[in-house]
Structures are given as structure tokens and as C-alpha cells.
Scaffold this active site. Structure first.
Site, PDB file in Angstrom:
ATOM      1  CG  ASN A  47      -1.766  -1.184   1.151  1.00  0.00           C
ATOM      2  OD1 ASN A  47      -2.301  -1.416   0.295  1.00  0.00           O
ATOM      3  ND2 ASN A  47      -2.153  -1.618   2.909  1.00  0.00           N
ATOM      4  CG  HIS A 132     -10.914  -1.244   6.386  1.00  0.00           C
ATOM      5  ND1 HIS A 132     -11.012  -1.857   8.001  1.00  0.00           N
ATOM      6  CD2 HIS A 132     -10.170  -1.555   5.928  1.00  0.00           C
ATOM      7  CE1 HIS A 132      -9.555  -1.783   7.718  1.00  0.00           C
ATOM      8  NE2 HIS A 132      -9.131  -2.308   6.918  1.00  0.00           N
ATOM      9  CD  GLU A 176     -12.781   1.327   2.700  1.00  0.00           C
ATOM     10  OE1 GLU A 176     -11.846   1.023   1.460  1.00  0.00           O
ATOM     11  OE2 GLU A 176     -13.272   0.122   3.335  1.00  0.00           O
ATOM     12  CB  SER A 180      -9.252  -1.518   1.353  1.00  0.00           C
ATOM     13  OG  SER A 180     -10.143  -2.587   1.760  1.00  0.00           O
ATOM     14  CG  ASP A 205     -11.246   4.925   6.205  1.00  0.00           C
ATOM     15  OD1 ASP A 205      -9.665   4.615   6.153  1.00  0.00           O
ATOM     16  OD2 ASP A 205     -11.560   3.496   7.214  1.00  0.00           O
ATOM     17  CG  HIS A 208      -6.657   1.370   0.222  1.00  0.00           C
ATOM     18  ND1 HIS A 208      -5.961   1.708   0.481  1.00  0.00           N
ATOM     19  CD2 HIS A 208      -7.439   1.781   1.643  1.00  0.00           C
ATOM     20  CE1 HIS A 208      -6.141  -0.102   1.305  1.00  0.00           C
ATOM     21  NE2 HIS A 208      -6.695   0.973   1.671  1.00  0.00           N
ATOM     22  CE  LYS A 230      -3.810  -0.098   4.358  1.00  0.00           C
ATOM     23  NZ  LYS A 230      -5.189   0.613   4.753  1.00  0.00           N
TER      24      LYS A 230
END
Ligand code: PLP
Length: 373
Positions: A47, A132, A176, A180, A205, A208, A230
Site C-alpha cells: 500500500n 472496512h 470508504e 480497499s 475513511d 487508500h 499506506k
């Protein structure tokens, strides 16, 4: 009562040895290339999207902070709140267009601590189906009622809120930014509209997206959170929002209060990574361009982020593909249930600014037969 080991042996029997059993493997070099058991592989499973984990400035910042102290020695509310925190929190707040930021010891801790502090019995948490595990765990810890809406389906989220209107005190929508395991992007503008229509709060969130796809209207999202582990190539997690939110979390977030502060080296490294991320936007653009190129070459839908899922279905097929790639010195992990839904085992390919074009071409050549099969 059986002895503990006999009990554990019994329970492990339900996890078949071949396809679902998780194993740890010792690794080195997280970025672009990886070294496992003495062999070097081109690495497409990390990541470290911006290629910062081995950046000289980031390493130097960590080393310098380490010269003073290796650990923080206490929780932040006691004596562990070393000076590196303030610089990072000011930068994170500025970067995400929020008033204030609070750094936790991991992204997982930030999310469970925030959700469980904010929500409680009589409240509703409405989570995207693919959100997540940390958001689901936070919801369970909070004691609020947890409901799910179909992945990125705002009409479904609206229907759920409509149906349960008046049955809860407060409601929080959690999702998110970049998912992810799928790499797709959540419809945040529509979720903002929804949360305004139903007087709820929205938490996103961004573990990523950071540095690769930046949602422009972040300040309208009540609670923005993410990880330092990440794109920022360190360890830790953060929440940004209003000054009141941050003050509230200082008083109530148990994963913040009852956990030791991060080592100065981790905080200094993350702050340096964040400044590079801002100074060198080409890094995120390069990771995204790599992903778009891979998708195009494999005939997949256009990449929206640095994450490209190659969904193969069965666990055995995903594992066989991962093994075949390893034989060609390409490291691409097979991701299986329960991390992804049943029958959607996949190769999760992640692209980084650290990748060179020839590595990407080798990856495409090796994966092609599996996509066609
Ligand atoms: C990785 C991840 C986390 C956890 O962050 P850590 O800092 O690794 O604990 C939280 N949310 C999402 C979406 C993630 O992908």
C-alpha cells in the site's frame, strides 16, 4: 473443559489447510520490489502507493527523531505527546481542509475509537456493505444499531434511512473514499445530500485515496479519517473534523486515551511524507497512470485509483494465479473471504509511483492468461 490447545486445534479444523488458512511470511523491502526467503520479486501487493517508504528524507526524519528517543514512553494524555505530533496534526488538518486533526496509534484505532465514542445505544450506524472491518468493529463496540446499504448504492441507503426514520436518536453514515479491495470510489457528493436530507452525520475513511484521488469537498464531510501507514509510509491513523469533534475525542475515544503514543520516529516520518505528497503531486498521478495502463492492457474497466482487483472467483483459482505469478518473480497476493465476499477471491494488484514501466509490462504479460481464462 478441554485444555486450551486442544480447544484451539478443534476450532482450527474448520479452516481448511489449503485455501483459507492464513500464514505469516517474513518479508523485506516494501516498495516496488520485495524480498522473501532470499528471492527478490516485483511487488504489486503493498500500500506504499507513493513510493515514500524508502524515500531518503522520510528515513532521515525518522532516524533523526530516533536519535532523541526510540519510544514515546506514555499515552499522549500523560507524557507521551512529543512535539512531532503538533506539526503533523496541523499539516493533516490543513491538507484535509478541516479545523483540527487527532493522530491515533493506527487507522484501526482511530476508526473504532471515534465511532464508539460518538455513537451509542439508540443510535443508528449505516455502513456501506464493503466498508472496512474497523468501521464495523467500531459500530459493534458502540452499542448502536448497525445496518448496511448495498455497495455505493445511495438510493438503497436513502430507502433504509426513510424506513427507519424516527426510530433512532442520531444516525451516522460510514463509508470508504477509495475501497480497499475494489479500488472504486464512493459517491460522496450524493452521500452529503443524503445526510443533509435526513439530518445524519457522515464519516469517510480515506485509507487508500490519500495523494492519489483527493475528494475536493472534504471539509463538508463531518468526520474524515485515514491512516499514516499506506501512502504516508509510516504507522498511525488520524481523524480530522471540527475543533469540537477533536476536543470530544480527546475526552471520550478510548483507543486514544488508553494506548501509548506513537514513537517520535513514526510521527516525524509521516509528517515528512505528507509534505512530500503535497510538494510532489506527480507521485499520485504516476501510480494512477500505472493502474489505468494495467486495466487498459487487460481489457478491464478503467482504474479509478491505484488498486486494481482481478476477480477470479474461487479461492483455489486465486491461489493458483498468485503462485504462478510468484514463479515468474511477481508478488501479487490472493485475497480471499472473509476479506472479500464469498466467490469473489481475487488478485489485488496495487500500483505505486515506485514501479518502473518494465515491471508493469512483466505484470501485464503474466496476468493476461488468468484474465482470459
Ligand atoms: C488499512 C485500513 C485501515 C487500518 O489502518 P491501519 O493504520 O493499518 O490500522 C482502516 N481502514 C481502511 C479502509 C484500511 O484499508
Amino acid at each position: 473443559m478441554p485444555a486450551l490447545n486442544a480447544h484451539l486445534y478443534e476450532r482450527l479444523q474448520s479452516v481448511p489447510e489449503d485455501s483459507r488458512r492464513q500464514l505469516l511470511q517474513s518479508t523485506m523491502l516494501p516498495c516496488g520490489k520485495i524480498k522473501v526467503a532470499g528471492q527478490i520479486y516485483d511487488h504489486f501487493s503493498g500500500n506504499d502507493y507513493l513510493g515514500l517508504s524508502q524515500h531518503a528524507d522520510v528515513i532521515q526524519a525518522a532516524a533523526q527523531a530516533c536519535n532523541v528517543s526510540a519510544g514515546a514512553g506514555a499515552s499522549r494524555l500523560v507524557t507521551g505527546n512529543h512535539a512531532h505530533y503538533e506539526a503533523l496534526e496541523v499539516a493533516l488538518a490543513h491538507h484535509t481542509r478541516h479545523e483540527k486533526a487527532l493522530v491515533f496509534s493506527s487507522g484501526y484505532a482511530a476508526t473504532i475509537g471515534t465511532i464508539s465514542a460518538l455513537m451509542g445505544k439508540g443510535d443508528l450506524i449505516l455502513a456501506d456493505k464493503l466498508a472496512h472491518a474497523c468501521m464495523i468493529d467500531g459500530a459493534m463496540l458502540s452499542g448502536a444499531r448497525l445496518m448496511r446499504f448495498r455497495h455505493n448504492d445511495v438510493a438503497h441507503a436513502r430507502a433504509v434511512l426513510h424506513k427507519h426514520q424516527g426510530q433512532y436518536k442520531n444516525a451516522l453514515i460510514v463509508t470508504e473514499h477509495v475501497f480497499s479491495m475494489d479500488g472504486d470510489i464512493s459517491p460522496i457528493d450524493e452521500l452529503l445530500e443524503l445526510k443533509n436530507d435526513y439530518d445524519c452525520w457522515l464519516m469517510v475513511d480515506d485509507a487508500h485515496g490519500h495523494g492519489i484521488v483527493e475528494y475536493v469537498n472534504r471539509s463538508s464531510v463531518d468526520i474524515w479519517c485515514g491512516t499514516l501507514s499506506k501512502a504516508l509510509a509510516s504507522v498511525g491513523g488520524y481523524v480530522t473534523g471540527s475543533a469540537l469533534l477533536i476536543d470530544f475525542l480527546l475526552q471520550h475515544a478510548r483507543s486514544f486515551i488508553f494506548s501509548t503514543a506513537l514513537p517520535p520516529s513514526a510521527v516525524a516520518a509521516a509528517a515528512t511524507s505528507l509534505s512530500i505528497l503535497e510538494r510532489e503531486p506527480w507521485r499520485g498521478a504516476r501510480a494512477l497512470t500505472h493502474a489505468q495502463h494495467v486495466c487498459k492492457a487487460l481489457g478491464l474497466a478503467a482504474a479509478q485509483s491505484a488498486i486494481v482487483p482481478i476477480v477470479l472467483g474461487s479461492n483455489s483459482k486465486a491461489l493458483a494465479a498468485s503462485k504462478a505469478l510468484k514463479e515468474q518473480h511477481l508478488w501479487v497476493s490472493a485475497i480471499r473471504p472473509p476479506t472479500v465476499p464469498n466467490n469473489s477471491a481475487r488478485l489485488r494488484v496495487t500500483l505505486s509511483a515506485a514501479h518502473e514501466d518494465d515491471q508493469i509490462e512483466r505484470l501485464i504479460t503474466a496476468i493476461k492468461p488468468w484474465v482470459a481464462a
